[in-house]
Design a protein around this motif. Structure first.
Motif, short mmCIF file in Angstrom:
data_model
loop_
_atom_site.label_atom_id
_atom_site.label_comp_id
_atom_site.label_asym_id
_atom_site.label_seq_id
_atom_site.Cartn_x
_atom_site.Cartn_y
_atom_site.Cartn_z
N GLN A 165 2.81 12.66 35.51
CA GLN A 165 3.08 14.11 35.87
C GLN A 165 3.92 14.57 34.59
O GLN A 165 3.36 15.75 34.25
N ALA A 166 4.85 13.82 34.16
CA ALA A 166 5.68 14.28 32.76
C ALA A 166 4.88 14.32 31.74
O ALA A 166 4.95 15.20 30.86
N VAL A 167 4.08 13.22 31.58
CA VAL A 167 2.92 13.31 30.44
C VAL A 167 1.95 14.53 30.47
O VAL A 167 1.52 15.18 29.41
N PHE A 168 1.27 14.88 31.82
CA PHE A 168 0.53 15.98 31.90
C PHE A 168 1.10 17.37 31.78
O PHE A 168 0.65 18.15 30.99
N THR A 169 2.60 17.32 32.14
CA THR A 169 3.42 18.70 31.99
C THR A 169 3.21 18.90 30.42
O THR A 169 3.36 20.06 29.89
N VAL A 170 3.78 17.90 29.52
CA VAL A 170 3.87 18.08 28.13
C VAL A 170 2.81 18.31 27.41
O VAL A 170 2.41 19.42 26.83
N PHE A 171 1.67 17.79 27.92
CA PHE A 171 0.34 18.02 27.43
C PHE A 171 -0.12 19.15 27.60
O PHE A 171 -0.99 20.12 26.80
N SER A 172 0.04 19.92 28.83
CA SER A 172 -0.26 21.19 29.16
C SER A 172 0.36 22.36 28.61
O SER A 172 0.00 23.54 27.94
N VAL A 173 1.64 21.90 28.22
CA VAL A 173 2.44 22.75 27.43
C VAL A 173 1.98 23.08 25.93
O VAL A 173 1.97 24.04 25.42
N ILE A 174 1.77 21.90 25.43
CA ILE A 174 1.03 21.77 24.01
C ILE A 174 -0.24 22.66 24.07
O ILE A 174 -0.44 23.24 23.06
N THR A 175 -1.20 22.32 25.03
CA THR A 175 -2.38 23.06 25.25
C THR A 175 -2.12 24.58 25.28
O THR A 175 -2.84 25.38 24.69
N LEU A 176 -1.13 24.90 26.13
CA LEU A 176 -0.98 26.40 26.17
C LEU A 176 -0.48 27.15 24.74
O LEU A 176 -0.88 28.24 24.49
N SER A 177 0.55 26.13 24.09
CA SER A 177 0.69 26.62 22.84
C SER A 177 -0.48 27.13 21.98
O SER A 177 -0.72 27.92 21.07
N PHE A 178 -1.44 26.00 21.94
CA PHE A 178 -2.67 26.17 21.31
C PHE A 178 -3.42 27.43 21.59
O PHE A 178 -3.91 28.16 21.00
N VAL A 179 -3.47 27.53 22.95
CA VAL A 179 -4.25 28.72 23.62
C VAL A 179 -3.47 30.07 23.04
O VAL A 179 -4.00 31.13 22.59
N ILE A 180 -2.33 30.01 23.07
CA ILE A 180 -1.46 31.36 22.45
C ILE A 180 -1.78 31.64 20.97
O ILE A 180 -2.04 32.69 20.53
N VAL A 181 -1.74 30.34 20.37
CA VAL A 181 -1.93 30.34 18.97
C VAL A 181 -3.25 30.92 18.24
O VAL A 181 -3.56 31.78 17.55
N ARG A 182 -4.19 30.47 19.13
CA ARG A 182 -5.54 30.56 18.69
C ARG A 182 -6.39 31.57 19.57
O ARG A 182 -7.17 32.33 18.78
N LEU A 183 -6.39 31.76 20.66
CA LEU A 183 -7.20 32.48 21.52
C LEU A 183 -6.85 33.97 21.82
O LEU A 183 -7.66 34.65 22.04
N LEU A 184 -5.61 34.03 21.92
CA LEU A 184 -5.09 35.50 22.43
C LEU A 184 -5.15 36.63 21.29
O LEU A 184 -5.19 36.24 19.99
N PRO A 185 -5.95 37.60 21.60
CA PRO A 185 -6.14 38.62 20.52
C PRO A 185 -4.87 38.95 20.04
O PRO A 185 -3.77 39.29 20.55
N GLY A 186 -4.71 39.20 18.61
CA GLY A 186 -3.67 39.49 17.86
C GLY A 186 -2.57 38.54 17.63
O GLY A 186 -1.49 38.70 17.30
N GLY A 187 -3.24 37.17 17.99
CA GLY A 187 -2.29 36.19 17.84
C GLY A 187 -1.84 35.94 16.62
O GLY A 187 -2.24 36.50 15.50
N PRO A 188 -1.24 34.76 16.29
CA PRO A 188 -0.73 34.34 14.80
C PRO A 188 -1.97 34.33 13.82
O PRO A 188 -1.43 34.53 12.51
N ALA A 189 -2.90 33.49 14.27
CA ALA A 189 -4.17 33.66 13.12
C ALA A 189 -4.38 34.77 12.82
O ALA A 189 -4.76 35.27 11.46
N ASP A 190 -4.67 35.75 13.60
CA ASP A 190 -5.04 37.17 13.08
C ASP A 190 -3.99 37.75 12.35
O ASP A 190 -4.29 38.48 11.60
#
Length: 336
Positions: free
Chosen positions: A10-35
Motif C-alpha cells: 500500500q505504501a509503495v502504491f501510494t508513492v507510485f500514485s503520487v509520482i504518477t499524479l505529478s506526471f499528469v500535472i506536468v504533462r497533461l493539464l492545459p497550461g502546465g509546465p511544458a506549455d
C-alpha cells in the motif's frame, strides 16, 4: 507477515500514485509546465530556437521528452524521479534536487524540535489536567489549550515577528544562521541556528501543544476509570508507579499514530512559517517556486512531502503492534 507485506504494498502504491499524479500535472493539464516553458522559450528567443532545441530544453527542465510517445515520457519520468532527478529549476538554473537537498535538514530541524517540545509539553500538561480534573488548574489549562489550538500558527508567527523581531529586535527576522559563520558543530554556529529558529519553533509549539494536551487529558481520564487501576491500588502499588506505568503508558499509546503522522507532515507543515520568517527550508522554496512558476522545484517538494507522510503512516502501522501487544493482526491494526 502478510499484514506487513500488505502495508508495504500500500505504501509503495501510494508513492507510485503520487509520482504518477505529478506526471499528469506536468504533462497533461492545459497550461502546465511544458506549455509554459515552451511559450517562455519562444518569447525569450525571439524565434531563434528551433522546435527541436525547444523540446530539448523542455526535456532537460521537466524530465519530459515532449517529442516522444506518452508512454515513453512516463517511463522516463518515473525513472528520473526514482533516481532523485526532479528536473532543472527554471528560477535557480540548477537541478531541483540541488535546491531542495540542502533545505531538507533545516526543515527537519525546525519541525522535529518544535514537534518534540510540543508533544512533551502537551503530554505532561494533559496528565496533570487529568489528575486534577474539575479543579481550577484543569479548567484554566483546558481553556488555554483550546485557545492556542484554535489559533493558526501563522497568526502567532506574525505576532512574534512583529514584536519580538521588528519592534524589540530580540530575534532575527530571516535566515538560518548569522552571515559570516561557517556551518559546522561549533558552539557559535549552533547557538546562531537556535537563535534564528527560535521564533518559528515557538510559533509551532504554541499552536500545537494544546491539541496534544487535550488528547492526553481525555485518554488519561478514560484510563483512570478502568478497573485494573482499582486492583493496582488494592495491591498497594505506589501511586507514582501507577501514574507512569499504567496511566501514562496506556494514555500515550493512542497518540502514537498521530505523532508519527505529524513527523511525516514535517516537510509540509512549515510552508507558511518558513515564508513568514524567510527561513530557507523545503516549504520556503516551494512557496517561491509557486510564485515563480518553477515547476520542477514545486513538484519535487510535493513528492517529498507525500513520501514523508506515507513513510510516517507506514511506520505507525507496522510498529503499533510492537509497542502495544494488545493490538491484533490484520484489519484491527489499521491506524487510519
Amino acid at each position: 507477515m502478510s499484514y506487513l507485506l500488505k502495508r508495504t504494498a500500500q505504501a509503495v502504491f501510494t508513492v507510485f500514485s503520487v509520482i504518477t499524479l505529478s506526471f499528469v500535472i506536468v504533462r497533461l493539464l492545459p497550461g502546465g509546465p511544458a506549455d509554459f516553458l515552451r511559450a517562455q522559450l519562444i518569447q525569450q528567443s525571439g524565434g531563434s530556437l528551433t522546435q527541436e532545441q525547444i523540446n530539448q530544453r523542455i526535456a532537460s527542465q521537466t524530465n519530459l521528452a515532449v517529442d516522444e510517445p506518452l508512454y515513453v515520457q512516463y517511463v522516463d519520468y518515473m525513472a528520473a524521479i526514482l533516481r532523485g532527478d526532479f528536473g532543472t529549476s527554471t528560477w535557480h538554473n540548477e537541478p531541483a534536487a540541488a535546491v531542495l537537498g540542502p533545505a531538507i535538514p533545516w526543515t527537519v530541524f525546525l519541525m522535529a524540535t518544535s514537534l518534540f517540545i510540543a508533544f512533551v509539553l502537551g503530554v505532561v500538561l494533559g496528565a496533570f489536567m487529568a489528575y486534577r480534573e474539575g479543579s481550577g488548574f484543569d479548567v484554566g489549562s483546558t481553556a488555554v489549550s483550546l485557545l492556542t489550538n484554535s489559533v493558526p500558527s501563522y497568526v502567532i508567527a506574525l505576532l512574534l515577528l512583529t514584536f519580538a523581531g521588528y519592534r524589540f529586535g530580540w530575534f532575527p527576522t530571516g535566515g538560518q544562521y548569522a552571515s559570516g559563520l561557517e556551518p559546522g558543530l561549533s558552539p557559535e554556529f549552533l547557538l546562531s541556528a537556535m537563535h534564528h529558529g527560535a521564533l518559528p519553533i515557538v510559533s509551532l509549539v504554541v499552536a500545537s501543544f494544546g491539541g496534544w494536551a487535550l488528547n492526553m487529558r481525555g485518554n488519561s481520564i478514560r484510563v483512570l476509570g478502568e478497573d485494573y487501576l482499582r486492583v493496582a491500588r488494592l495491591r498497594g502499588l505506589p501511586e507514582r508507579r501507577i501514574a507512569l506505568r499504567y496511566v501514562g503508558r496506556n494514555a500515550i499509546l493512542p497518540m502514537y499514530t498521530g505523532l508519527l503522522i505529524a513527523i511525516g507532515f514535517m516537510f509540509g507543515g512549515s510552508i507558511i512559517l518558513e515564508e513568514i520568517f524567510a527561513y530557507p527550508g523545503v516549504g520556503y522554496y516551494m512557496i517561491q517556486a509557486i510564485g515563480q512558476r518553477d515547476y520542477p522545484v514545486m513538484m519535487g517538494a510535493f513528492i517529498l512531502i507525500a513520501i514523508a507522510v506515507t513513510i510516517g503512516v507506514f511506520v505507525a502501522d507496522v510498529t503499533y503492534g510492537v509497542i502495544d501487544p494488545r493490538a491484533e493482526g490484520g484489519e484491527a491494526r489499521e491506524s487510519y
